[in-house]
Design an enzyme around this catalytic site. Structure first.
Site, short mmCIF file in Angstrom:
data_model
loop_
_atom_site.label_atom_id
_atom_site.label_comp_id
_atom_site.label_asym_id
_atom_site.label_seq_id
_atom_site.Cartn_x
_atom_site.Cartn_y
_atom_site.Cartn_z
N LYS A 1 -0.11 -14.28 4.87
CA LYS A 1 -0.19 -15.58 4.18
C LYS A 1 1.22 -16.06 3.83
O LYS A 1 1.53 -17.23 3.96
CB LYS A 1 -1.05 -15.51 2.93
CG LYS A 1 -1.26 -16.90 2.36
CD LYS A 1 -2.06 -16.90 1.12
CE LYS A 1 -1.27 -16.85 -0.11
NZ LYS A 1 -0.30 -17.71 -0.58
N ASP A 2 2.06 -15.12 3.38
CA ASP A 2 3.46 -15.44 3.12
C ASP A 2 4.25 -15.12 4.39
O ASP A 2 5.00 -14.15 4.46
CB ASP A 2 3.96 -14.62 1.92
CG ASP A 2 3.21 -14.98 0.66
OD1 ASP A 2 3.33 -16.12 0.19
OD2 ASP A 2 2.46 -14.12 0.15
N GLY B 1 -7.60 -10.01 -1.06
CA GLY B 1 -6.51 -9.95 -0.08
C GLY B 1 -5.66 -8.70 -0.31
O GLY B 1 -5.31 -7.98 0.64
N HIS B 2 -5.34 -8.44 -1.58
CA HIS B 2 -4.56 -7.24 -1.89
C HIS B 2 -5.35 -5.98 -1.54
O HIS B 2 -4.79 -5.01 -1.03
CB HIS B 2 -4.21 -7.20 -3.39
CG HIS B 2 -3.27 -8.26 -3.84
ND1 HIS B 2 -3.66 -9.28 -4.66
CD2 HIS B 2 -1.96 -8.47 -3.58
CE1 HIS B 2 -2.62 -10.07 -4.92
NE2 HIS B 2 -1.58 -9.60 -4.26
N ALA C 1 -2.27 -9.47 -10.49
CA ALA C 1 -3.35 -10.48 -10.40
C ALA C 1 -4.06 -10.28 -9.07
O ALA C 1 -4.19 -11.19 -8.26
CB ALA C 1 -2.81 -11.90 -10.55
O1 PAF Z 1 4.22 -11.40 -2.06
C1 PAF Z 1 4.44 -11.00 -3.23
O2 PAF Z 1 3.54 -10.71 -4.01
C2 PAF Z 1 5.90 -10.87 -3.69
O3 PAF Z 1 6.70 -11.86 -3.16
C3 PAF Z 1 6.49 -9.47 -3.41
C4 PAF Z 1 6.56 -9.17 -1.93
C5 PAF Z 1 5.65 -8.41 -4.12
C6 PAF Z 1 7.92 -9.39 -3.97
O4 PAF Z 1 7.94 -9.65 -5.33
#
Ligand code: PAF
Length: 288
Positions: free
Chosen positions: A156-157, A43-44, A39
């Site tokens: 962000k995480d 950001g990705h 998805a």
């Molecule tokens: O941040 C994410 O999208 C997920 O937590 C990760 C690091 C791909 C692990 O499933």
């Protein structure tokens, strides 16, 4: 007639992933890994762009990891759009996509969990039982499967990033972990695959989370009482229309211990529910 040229190769098993990466290594090329759950959004793509600047070859992974979702969370509803993701990765010049099935990651008999003590007791860890065990386990596997030179994760995480750095240090996994600043929409909302759950009205008020923690971080930096600044942010988030707040906290940016003073490197982190979405965000406390 449109001709769609694809340079991106997708593999679904560990052997194919390893043989392609080993071939690059024999040519002396460096490799970056960008793990995702798909998805994909801007950001990705920022992570992919940064990876391209830092390594010769970029490997993205897409795996919606069942082990990091609790029984009442959104595993079934999590957006899955592999063909759009594939086109985005191809357009971004990513070289290899690893998109395993659950049976490849967790075959029958799978019995190992990577669990990080301390760091995972607080913040999201206190609200999502088992979440970080799932993250630590899958990220350890992905790193060991690919053995890249570097792996990139979004800030962000923020707690996830801290947990992954701990795992890599503790298990001597030979990879450098790179944290990449959060990418935001123009109104400040942190980009997230879960923003897709927001209705237009909810989307309009979602940036209030970022606004509240940014204000708290500035007030703490200017010498405000830490707890008062945090309480004001929490009240502001609820007043803005969020359904509930899981936490708003000021924490040490490296240890995630409770922040004692604005002189330490600090971060304000928050998680709050808006409609169907649980949004998380964090900002640095400016150093004076
Ligand atoms: O941040 C994410 O999208 C997920 O937590 C990760 C690091 C791909 C692990 O499933």
């Amino acid at each position: 007639m449109n001709t769609y040229v694809s340079n991106l190769v997708a593999v679904r098993d560990v052997e194919s992933l390893r043989s392609r990466i080993q071939a690059w290594r024999r040519e002396g090329l460096s490799v970056a890994l960008v793990p995702t759950m798909g998805a994909l959004h801007k950001g990705h793509l920022t992570l992919m762009g940064r990876a391209q600047k830092m390594a010769d070859r970029v490997v993205a992974t897409i795996f919606v990891n069942p082990k990091q979702f609790g029984p009442n969370e959104d595993f079934a509803a999590y957006p899955r759009c592999e063909s759009e993701d594939f086109e985005m990765l191809n357009g971004a010049g990513v070289h290899l996509l690893f998109a395993p099935d659950a049976a490849v990651m967790y075959p029958p008999g799978f019995a190992t969990t990577v669990s990080v003590a301390g760091l995972t007791d607080v913040l999201d860890g206190a609200h999502r039982a088992g979440h970080f065990d799932g993250v630590a386990t899958v990220v350890s596997k992905l790193l060991l499967q690919a053995l890249p030179d570097i792996a990139l994760f979004g800030e962000k995480d923020f707690q996830q990033l801290a947990v992954i750095k701990r795992v890599v240090a503790d298990l001597n996994i030979p990879v450098d972990i790179i944290g990449v600043p959060t990418v935001r929409d123009a109104d400040g909302l942190a980009m997230s695959s879960r923003n897709a759950y927001l209705t237009p009205d909810e989307r309009a008020l979602a940036p209030k989370l970022f606004a509240a923690i940014t204000q708290a971080a500035a007030a703490i930096s200017e010498g405000g009482d830490i707890q008062e600044c945090i309480d004001t942010a929490r009240a502001g988030i609820l007043k803005a229309g969020f359904r509930s707040v899981d936490y708003v906290e000021a924490r040490h940016a490296e240890t995630l211990a409770t922040l004692e003073t604005a002189r330490e490197p600090g971060r304000v982190l928050a998680a709050a529910h808006l409609g169907r979405a649980r949004l998380i965000d964090n900002v640095a406390i400016p150093q004076r």
